[in-house]
Design a protein around this motif. Structure first.
Motif, PDB file in Angstrom:
ATOM      1  N   ILE A 113      20.298  47.543  58.407  1.00  0.00           N
ATOM      2  CA  ILE A 113      21.516  46.775  58.120  1.00  0.00           C
ATOM      3  C   ILE A 113      22.614  47.757  57.732  1.00  0.00           C
ATOM      4  N   LEU A 114      23.759  47.648  58.340  1.00  0.00           N
ATOM      5  CA  LEU A 114      24.904  48.472  57.944  1.00  0.00           C
ATOM      6  C   LEU A 114      25.414  48.021  56.577  1.00  0.00           C
ATOM      7  N   PRO A 115      25.954  48.911  55.748  1.00  0.00           N
ATOM      8  CA  PRO A 115      26.146  50.348  55.952  1.00  0.00           C
ATOM      9  C   PRO A 115      24.983  51.203  55.453  1.00  0.00           C
ATOM     10  N   LEU A 116      23.781  50.619  55.372  1.00  0.00           N
ATOM     11  CA  LEU A 116      22.620  51.370  54.922  1.00  0.00           C
ATOM     12  C   LEU A 116      22.228  52.414  55.967  1.00  0.00           C
ATOM     13  N   ASP A 117      21.427  53.382  55.548  1.00  0.00           N
ATOM     14  CA  ASP A 117      21.038  54.469  56.439  1.00  0.00           C
ATOM     15  C   ASP A 117      20.318  53.950  57.679  1.00  0.00           C
ATOM     16  N   GLY A 118      19.445  52.973  57.487  1.00  0.00           N
ATOM     17  CA  GLY A 118      18.721  52.408  58.625  1.00  0.00           C
ATOM     18  C   GLY A 118      19.665  51.776  59.633  1.00  0.00           C
ATOM     19  N   TRP A 138      28.424  44.454  68.012  1.00  0.00           N
ATOM     20  CA  TRP A 138      27.188  43.704  67.810  1.00  0.00           C
ATOM     21  C   TRP A 138      26.371  44.214  66.631  1.00  0.00           C
ATOM     22  N   CYS A 139      26.403  45.513  66.371  1.00  0.00           N
ATOM     23  CA  CYS A 139      25.723  46.009  65.161  1.00  0.00           C
ATOM     24  C   CYS A 139      26.400  45.454  63.913  1.00  0.00           C
ATOM     25  N   GLY A 140      27.724  45.334  63.962  1.00  0.00           N
ATOM     26  CA  GLY A 140      28.457  44.744  62.844  1.00  0.00           C
ATOM     27  C   GLY A 140      28.135  43.275  62.668  1.00  0.00           C
ATOM     28  N   ARG A 141      28.090  42.541  63.766  1.00  0.00           N
ATOM     29  CA  ARG A 141      27.791  41.105  63.687  1.00  0.00           C
ATOM     30  C   ARG A 141      26.372  40.850  63.178  1.00  0.00           C
ATOM     31  N   SER A 143      24.629  42.807  61.296  1.00  0.00           N
ATOM     32  CA  SER A 143      24.571  43.191  59.881  1.00  0.00           C
ATOM     33  C   SER A 143      25.219  42.133  58.989  1.00  0.00           C
ATOM     34  N   ILE A 144      26.311  41.527  59.445  1.00  0.00           N
ATOM     35  CA  ILE A 144      26.933  40.442  58.690  1.00  0.00           C
ATOM     36  C   ILE A 144      25.964  39.272  58.557  1.00  0.00           C
ATOM     37  N   PHE A 145      25.310  38.926  59.664  1.00  0.00           N
ATOM     38  CA  PHE A 145      24.342  37.820  59.649  1.00  0.00           C
ATOM     39  C   PHE A 145      23.180  38.123  58.712  1.00  0.00           C
ATOM     40  N   TYR A 177      30.317  42.221  51.990  1.00  0.00           N
ATOM     41  CA  TYR A 177      31.701  42.698  51.850  1.00  0.00           C
ATOM     42  C   TYR A 177      31.934  43.942  52.711  1.00  0.00           C
ATOM     43  N   SER A 178      30.988  44.888  52.665  1.00  0.00           N
ATOM     44  CA  SER A 178      31.136  46.125  53.432  1.00  0.00           C
ATOM     45  C   SER A 178      31.176  45.854  54.928  1.00  0.00           C
ATOM     46  N   ASN A 179      30.316  44.957  55.386  1.00  0.00           N
ATOM     47  CA  ASN A 179      30.250  44.681  56.819  1.00  0.00           C
ATOM     48  C   ASN A 179      31.459  43.891  57.319  1.00  0.00           C
TER      49      ASN A 179
END
Length: 262
Positions: A113-118, A138-141, A143-145, A177-179
């Motif tokens: 999950i962003l913004p984590l290292d993984g 899509w990585c952002g979406r 991670s938000i989900f 919030y970050s995502n």
């Protein structure tokens, strides 16, 4: 911090911040070795964020290396604490706590999950194959989900009259919030990607790597073509007429020149 003093857990909190600091310093050292600029480091008890400015120098592989450098520090601290415990130095209970805290922080940060290292590792790996714009989107979406799902899970005990998972809820709120902030900044990140394409062209010329074709009809919007660009590949755009014939071949730098000249 005040609550930790009142409950007699201030040493544990300081230990967590120290672990997170060493974890983030791993990212900082790796980023500096990779030629990136470190703008800031944010520390939280459950993790931190090193804000980097790559100046177009970071490849996907370097991003993966930078992301892995944080959990690697946790592994080293686990080995160090385990060695001290085996030799009988210090408090065995504290060394055990140090091992468990490092393990939890390392595993938590490796969640995809962003913004984590993984999340950063997954995003960098996906960008090796998928267009860069789609990767960011899509990585952002996802991670938000995932962040929202974590928040819902933290609130679930309230439905059955149980206690609130406050720690998990705070983590979920931070991730969400970050995502959302990163998702809003997607146009700026993509613009920075386009502005750094000159380095890809220079590498293509130096190594003589084959160009990747992009086939686009004449009526296709310029924005849509640019969103097909891949991270470490140089592109030639084959423009088709209404009958499907090739009208011409346009190198990507000419396309970018037209785009930024608009």
């Amino acid at each position: 911090m005040l609550i930790s003093v009142l409950t007699g857990q201030f040493l544990e909190l300081l230990t967590l911040f120290a672990i997170v600091l060493v974890h983030e310093l791993g990212h900082v050292w790796a980023a500096l070795l990779a030629g990136a600029t470190v703008k800031s480091v944010q520390l939280l008890p459950f993790g931190g964020v090193a804000v980097l400015e790559d100046n177009g120098k970071l490849t996907a592989y370097r991003e993966i290396g930078i992301a892995l450098a944080g959990p690697l520090q946790n592994v080293l601290m686990i080995l160090f604490a385990a060695a001290l415990r085996e030799m009988g130095w210090g408090s065995a209970a504290f060394m055990t706590y140090l091992i468990h805290a490092n393990l939890i922080i390392a595993l938590f940060n490796l969640l995809p999950i962003l913004p984590l290292d993984g999340g950063k590792i997954v995003q960098a790996a996906v960008s090796l194959q998928a267009p860069y714009y789609s990767t960011l989107l899509w990585c952002g979406r996802v991670s938000i989900f995932a962040s929202a799902l974590t928040a819902v899970y933290a609130l679930l005990p309230l439905e059955s009259g149980g206690g609130l998972r406050l720690n998990l809820l705070m983590i979920a709120a931070f991730l969400l919030y970050s995502n959302i902030t990163d998702h809003r900044n997607l146009p700026f990140r993509f613009m920075a990607f386009l502005m750094s394409r000159e380095a890809v062209y220079e590498q293509h010329m130096d190594k003589g790597t084959p160009a990747r074709p992009i086939v686009a009809p004449l009526a296709k919007p310029l924005d849509d073509i640019l969103r097909l660009f891949k991270r470490h590949q140089y592109h030639l755009i084959y423009v088709l007429d209404a009958k499907g014939g090739v009208m011409g071949v346009v190198p990507e730098q000419r396309l970018l020149s037209s785009y930024f000249g608009m």
